[in-house]
Design a protein around this motif. Structure first.
Motif, PDB file in Angstrom:
ATOM      1  N   TYR A 288       0.827  -1.196   0.000  1.00  0.00           N
ATOM      2  CA  TYR A 288       0.000   0.000   0.000  1.00  0.00           C
ATOM      3  C   TYR A 288       0.866   1.253   0.000  1.00  0.00           C
ATOM      4  O   TYR A 288       1.945   1.274   0.611  1.00  0.00           O
ATOM      5  N   LEU A 289       0.372   2.288  -0.673  1.00  0.00           N
ATOM      6  CA  LEU A 289       0.959   3.608  -0.533  1.00  0.00           C
ATOM      7  C   LEU A 289       0.342   4.223   0.721  1.00  0.00           C
ATOM      8  O   LEU A 289      -0.882   4.245   0.872  1.00  0.00           O
ATOM      9  N   ALA A 290       1.206   4.680   1.623  1.00  0.00           N
ATOM     10  CA  ALA A 290       0.717   5.220   2.890  1.00  0.00           C
ATOM     11  C   ALA A 290       1.444   6.513   3.228  1.00  0.00           C
ATOM     12  O   ALA A 290       2.530   6.791   2.710  1.00  0.00           O
ATOM     13  N   LYS A 291       0.830   7.302   4.083  1.00  0.00           N
ATOM     14  CA  LYS A 291       1.454   8.521   4.584  1.00  0.00           C
ATOM     15  C   LYS A 291       1.886   8.268   6.014  1.00  0.00           C
ATOM     16  O   LYS A 291       1.070   7.916   6.881  1.00  0.00           O
ATOM     17  N   ALA A 292       3.180   8.402   6.252  1.00  0.00           N
ATOM     18  CA  ALA A 292       3.735   8.162   7.587  1.00  0.00           C
ATOM     19  C   ALA A 292       3.318   9.272   8.543  1.00  0.00           C
ATOM     20  O   ALA A 292       2.842  10.332   8.111  1.00  0.00           O
ATOM     21  N   PRO A 293       3.497   9.056   9.846  1.00  0.00           N
ATOM     22  CA  PRO A 293       3.128  10.099  10.814  1.00  0.00           C
ATOM     23  C   PRO A 293       3.808  11.441  10.553  1.00  0.00           C
ATOM     24  O   PRO A 293       3.248  12.488  10.888  1.00  0.00           O
ATOM     25  N   ASP A 294       5.014  11.435   9.946  1.00  0.00           N
ATOM     26  CA  ASP A 294       5.691  12.704   9.664  1.00  0.00           C
ATOM     27  C   ASP A 294       5.285  13.308   8.329  1.00  0.00           C
ATOM     28  O   ASP A 294       5.823  14.333   7.912  1.00  0.00           O
ATOM     29  N   GLY A 295       4.324  12.668   7.634  1.00  0.00           N
ATOM     30  CA  GLY A 295       3.810  13.213   6.387  1.00  0.00           C
ATOM     31  C   GLY A 295       4.465  12.685   5.120  1.00  0.00           C
ATOM     32  O   GLY A 295       3.977  12.952   4.023  1.00  0.00           O
ATOM     33  N   THR A 296       5.561  11.933   5.237  1.00  0.00           N
ATOM     34  CA  THR A 296       6.231  11.403   4.051  1.00  0.00           C
ATOM     35  C   THR A 296       5.478  10.188   3.508  1.00  0.00           C
ATOM     36  O   THR A 296       4.781   9.487   4.242  1.00  0.00           O
ATOM     37  N   LYS A 297       5.634   9.964   2.219  1.00  0.00           N
ATOM     38  CA  LYS A 297       5.010   8.802   1.598  1.00  0.00           C
ATOM     39  C   LYS A 297       5.912   7.581   1.783  1.00  0.00           C
ATOM     40  O   LYS A 297       7.127   7.654   1.612  1.00  0.00           O
ATOM     41  N   VAL A 298       5.308   6.452   2.151  1.00  0.00           N
ATOM     42  CA  VAL A 298       6.042   5.207   2.355  1.00  0.00           C
ATOM     43  C   VAL A 298       5.271   4.069   1.703  1.00  0.00           C
ATOM     44  O   VAL A 298       4.081   4.208   1.379  1.00  0.00           O
ATOM     45  N   ALA A 299       5.975   2.956   1.514  1.00  0.00           N
ATOM     46  CA  ALA A 299       5.324   1.732   1.050  1.00  0.00           C
ATOM     47  C   ALA A 299       5.135   0.820   2.254  1.00  0.00           C
ATOM     48  O   ALA A 299       6.101   0.503   2.953  1.00  0.00           O
ATOM     49  N   LEU A 300       3.901   0.417   2.519  1.00  0.00           N
ATOM     50  CA  LEU A 300       3.582  -0.435   3.659  1.00  0.00           C
ATOM     51  C   LEU A 300       3.137  -1.794   3.122  1.00  0.00           C
ATOM     52  O   LEU A 300       2.191  -1.879   2.344  1.00  0.00           O
ATOM     53  N   LYS A 301       3.860  -2.838   3.521  1.00  0.00           N
ATOM     54  CA  LYS A 301       3.590  -4.178   2.995  1.00  0.00           C
ATOM     55  C   LYS A 301       3.075  -5.077   4.117  1.00  0.00           C
ATOM     56  O   LYS A 301       3.661  -5.152   5.194  1.00  0.00           O
ATOM     57  N   ILE A 302       1.971  -5.764   3.837  1.00  0.00           N
ATOM     58  CA  ILE A 302       1.346  -6.681   4.789  1.00  0.00           C
ATOM     59  C   ILE A 302       1.399  -8.089   4.215  1.00  0.00           C
ATOM     60  O   ILE A 302       1.038  -8.308   3.058  1.00  0.00           O
ATOM     61  N   PRO A 303       1.882  -9.062   5.001  1.00  0.00           N
ATOM     62  CA  PRO A 303       1.936 -10.431   4.466  1.00  0.00           C
ATOM     63  C   PRO A 303       0.543 -11.029   4.334  1.00  0.00           C
ATOM     64  O   PRO A 303      -0.382 -10.679   5.079  1.00  0.00           O
ATOM     65  N   SER A 304       0.403 -11.943   3.407  1.00  0.00           N
ATOM     66  CA  SER A 304      -0.862 -12.665   3.273  1.00  0.00           C
ATOM     67  C   SER A 304      -1.075 -13.544   4.498  1.00  0.00           C
ATOM     68  O   SER A 304      -0.118 -14.069   5.081  1.00  0.00           O
ATOM     69  N   SER A 305      -2.315 -13.700   4.893  1.00  0.00           N
ATOM     70  CA  SER A 305      -2.607 -14.556   6.046  1.00  0.00           C
ATOM     71  C   SER A 305      -2.203 -16.001   5.779  1.00  0.00           C
ATOM     72  O   SER A 305      -2.019 -16.793   6.709  1.00  0.00           O
ATOM     73  N   ASP A 306      -2.021 -16.355   4.505  1.00  0.00           N
ATOM     74  CA  ASP A 306      -1.597 -17.717   4.160  1.00  0.00           C
ATOM     75  C   ASP A 306      -0.181 -18.012   4.668  1.00  0.00           C
ATOM     76  O   ASP A 306       0.208 -19.179   4.778  1.00  0.00           O
ATOM     77  N   LEU A 307       0.586 -16.975   4.950  1.00  0.00           N
ATOM     78  CA  LEU A 307       1.965 -17.158   5.401  1.00  0.00           C
ATOM     79  C   LEU A 307       2.068 -17.306   6.912  1.00  0.00           C
ATOM     80  O   LEU A 307       3.172 -17.473   7.446  1.00  0.00           O
ATOM     81  N   ARG A 308       0.952 -17.265   7.607  1.00  0.00           N
ATOM     82  CA  ARG A 308       0.969 -17.233   9.076  1.00  0.00           C
ATOM     83  C   ARG A 308       1.780 -18.393   9.671  1.00  0.00           C
ATOM     84  O   ARG A 308       2.506 -18.216  10.643  1.00  0.00           O
ATOM     85  N   GLU A 309       1.700 -19.548   9.066  1.00  0.00           N
ATOM     86  CA  GLU A 309       2.411 -20.720   9.591  1.00  0.00           C
ATOM     87  C   GLU A 309       3.698 -21.018   8.843  1.00  0.00           C
ATOM     88  O   GLU A 309       4.378 -21.999   9.151  1.00  0.00           O
ATOM     89  N   ASP A 310       4.048 -20.208   7.864  1.00  0.00           N
ATOM     90  CA  ASP A 310       5.265 -20.423   7.077  1.00  0.00           C
ATOM     91  C   ASP A 310       6.394 -19.579   7.678  1.00  0.00           C
ATOM     92  O   ASP A 310       6.591 -18.417   7.325  1.00  0.00           O
ATOM     93  N   LYS A 311       7.155 -20.150   8.600  1.00  0.00           N
ATOM     94  CA  LYS A 311       8.177 -19.403   9.326  1.00  0.00           C
ATOM     95  C   LYS A 311       9.273 -18.881   8.408  1.00  0.00           C
ATOM     96  O   LYS A 311       9.776 -17.770   8.601  1.00  0.00           O
TER      97      LYS A 311
END
Length: 574
Positions: A288-311
């Motif tokens: 996701y494109l997100a705005k950090a608390p300081d106002g800068t643009k960052v890329a925020l990546k969330i793992p798929s829930s399918d990876l929950r057990e894949d250490k």
């Protein structure tokens, strides 16, 4: 992996030092046992140094050698191996001490800033030994002491010896290194010659086996050596392994155990980050494109829930931000400082621009200078990675971004190998992590891999930028043995549809050679040979003067013949 299931390294240490019969103690010793992630990534350090009696400065050298290792070692990059980190610190200390002797006008090494050094660094499930001189490192083996180092001495005759190697003697120093696998209960000792020249090993092992107080045991060993007639300074350190990390320990990076957040909608908040829009998503992660608390643009990546057990997959996922935060090259994706997390996600810089793949589609027939500029910028990024003892392992057009200002950046560290982390928590055999058509053949043949595999990937990309095809088609992914690797046949990049100088095609061929040993010696060499013919090419294709400059050739021949005729005429008259 939840933190409460992680077994950490635990050690007990005892140490003591005495001047003995001498008025001054020229020995110096130190121990450093950090906590948390620093203990996991750098380990615990014990070091002992012995000054030489002929020098009035050796006690300074001994103290400097130990203190610099205690402090500077922990300032080296977390990505470096123990061997690289400690060796560079010791080498730098050696150079500094040698220079101090020079500044003081001391030409005799026996009177300069000189000492011995023995260091033991315990990290994860391995003990790393560094040794210069005649201080020693031992391991308790049953009722005996096993020497793990060999003295650097030369016999002079009559039983007298001198050091053949020491810290501070020359500009450079040769350091003995050994890695020893650890077992629970292992006990190591570091000693100066005032101790091991006079002790009774069987007695020492009995004291250690019965000891609940290693400091008291260390003093007991020194007192016994004194009673046995020791005529030198005495120092001993004892280290016992009380607990070891699990063999399959996962790299934490401070995020394991956190829940995977639900996929957010536009405008949602995650720990102060405002989600602006989704950039990408697949079965493994969502970006996701997100705005950090300081106002800068960052890329925020969330793992798929399918990876929950894949250490292993989660390890690679959290490593991406950990790596990015440790990089500062303008040609590598970095990451902002980490804040408090309530969920498992990673945050990296947002790079506005287009991928090299898109650029290649927009520029199907680029000029040579455009290709050179892009390749040279990627090389700068790769060199910064390699200096940190990292291999990207997934170099492909999709992982190369070109900003609106024309700056080229490598992204995506999900497959990156980090030597220092590998020591802490070895990754399981995971097969090919990179994209098959850009992966070097040595991966498929299960052979040793080095930075030259990255050169291969970069060469394939340069070839594709200039031709629109791949140098071996899909044949590389079918390699299984070294013989298969050497059967690969390069397709010349130069043809009627893609005119280019022979020397440029040769540079591409060398970069993607199936044998890593026959690729360019340096990344910078590949960059140079994309701009000018190699010396070997020039030698092989150098034309004789008659072809390069016929007029000059025949004038030269005519001149020589004229001189010969005059000489012959002169001789005839005589």
């Amino acid at each position: 992996m939840p933190k409460d299931t992680v077994t950490t390294l635990q050690i007990s240490i005892g140490q003591a030092s005495l001047a003995g019969v001498k008025p001054v103690n020229q020995d110096f010793h130190g121990a450093s046992v950090p906590s948390g992630q620093q203990l996991a990534l750098k380990g615990a350090v014990l070091a002992i140094a012995d000054g030489i009696s002929t020098s009035d400065y050796s006690h300074i050298a001994a103290e400097t050698a130990v203190k610099s290792l205690m402090t500077d070692y922990y300032a080296t990059p977390d990505a470096w191996t123990v061997k690289t980190s400690a060796s560079r610190v010791i080498a730098a200390t050696n150079s500094w001490l040698h220079a101090q002797s020079g500044y003081a006008g001391i030409s005799d090494a026996d009177r300069g800033h000189v000492c011995t050094l023995a260091a033991l660094i315990v990290k994860a499930r391995t003990a790393h030994l560094f040794h210069v001189g005649d201080s020693r490192i031992w391991r308790v083996s049953g009722a005996s002491l096993e020497p793990l180092t060999q003295d650097h001495q030369v016999a002079l005759g009559g039983g007298e010896t001198v050091l053949s190697r020491a810290i501070g003697v020359g500009h450079a120093v040769d350091i003995d290194y050994k890695a020893v696998p650890l077992e629970l209960g292992d006990t190591f000792l570091l000693t100066t010659d005032g101790v091991h020249g006079f002790w009774q090993p069987k007695q020492v092992t009995q004291w250690i086996a019965a000891s609940d107080d290693l400091d008291a045991t260390a003093h007991q060993i020194l007192n016994a050596a004194l009673e046995a007639g020791s005529n030198d300074n005495l120092t001993v350190q004892i280290l016992r392994i009380d607990a070891l990390p699990q063999a399959d320990q996962q790299f934490d990076a401070g995020m394991f155990g956190l829940p995977i957040p639900s996929l957010p909608s536009d405008g949602a908040q995650i720990d102060g980050h405002t989600i602006l829009r989704q950039l990408h998503g697949n079965h493994r992660s969502y970006i996701y494109l997100a705005k950090a608390p300081d106002g800068t643009k960052v890329a925020l990546k969330i793992p798929s829930s399918d990876l929950r057990e894949d250490k292993d997959a989660l390890r690679r996922f959290v490593m991406e931000e950990w790596i990015a935060r440790r990089l500062s090259s303008p040609h590598l994706m970095s990451a902002p400082p980490s804040g408090t997390r309530t969920g498992l996600y990673v945050v990296t810089d947002y790079i506005e621009g287009q991928s090299l793949r898109q650029w290649m589609q927009d520029n199907p027939k680029p000029d040579f200078e455009q290709v050179r500029d892009i390749i040279e910028q990627v090389i700068q990024g790769l060199r910064a990675l390699h200096r940190r003892e990292m291999l990207h392992q997934d170099i492909r057009p999709e992982n190369i971004m070109i900003t609106r200002d024309g700056v080229v950046k490598l992204i995506d560290y999900g497959a990156t190998y980090v030597a220092g982390v590998q020591e802490t928590a070895p990754a399981l055999e995971e097969g090919i992590l990179g994209t098959l058509q850009y992966t070097a053949p040595e991966y498929f043949a299960n052979e040793p891999v080095s930075w030259k595999a990255e050169l291969f990937s970069l060469g394939v990309i340069a070839y594709e930028m200039l031709t629109g095809t791949l140098p071996y088609g899909t044949q590389v992914s079918r390699v299984r043995t070294a013989r298969d690797r050497m059967r690969l046949r390069y397709r010349n990049a130069r043809d009627d549809a893609h005119p280019m100088p022979d020397w440029l095609d040769e540079a591409l061929h060398k970069a993607v050679h199936p044998d890593p040993a026959r690729r360019h010696a340096h990344l910078s060499e590949f960059a140079a040979y994309l701009r000018t013919p190699s010396l070997s090419y020039q030698t092989r294709h150098k034309k004789p003067l008659a072809e390069r400059d016929p007029e000059r050739f025949w004038k030269t021949v005519s001149g020589l013949l004229a001189i010969l005729c005059i000489w012959l005429a002169t001789m005839a008259f005589k």
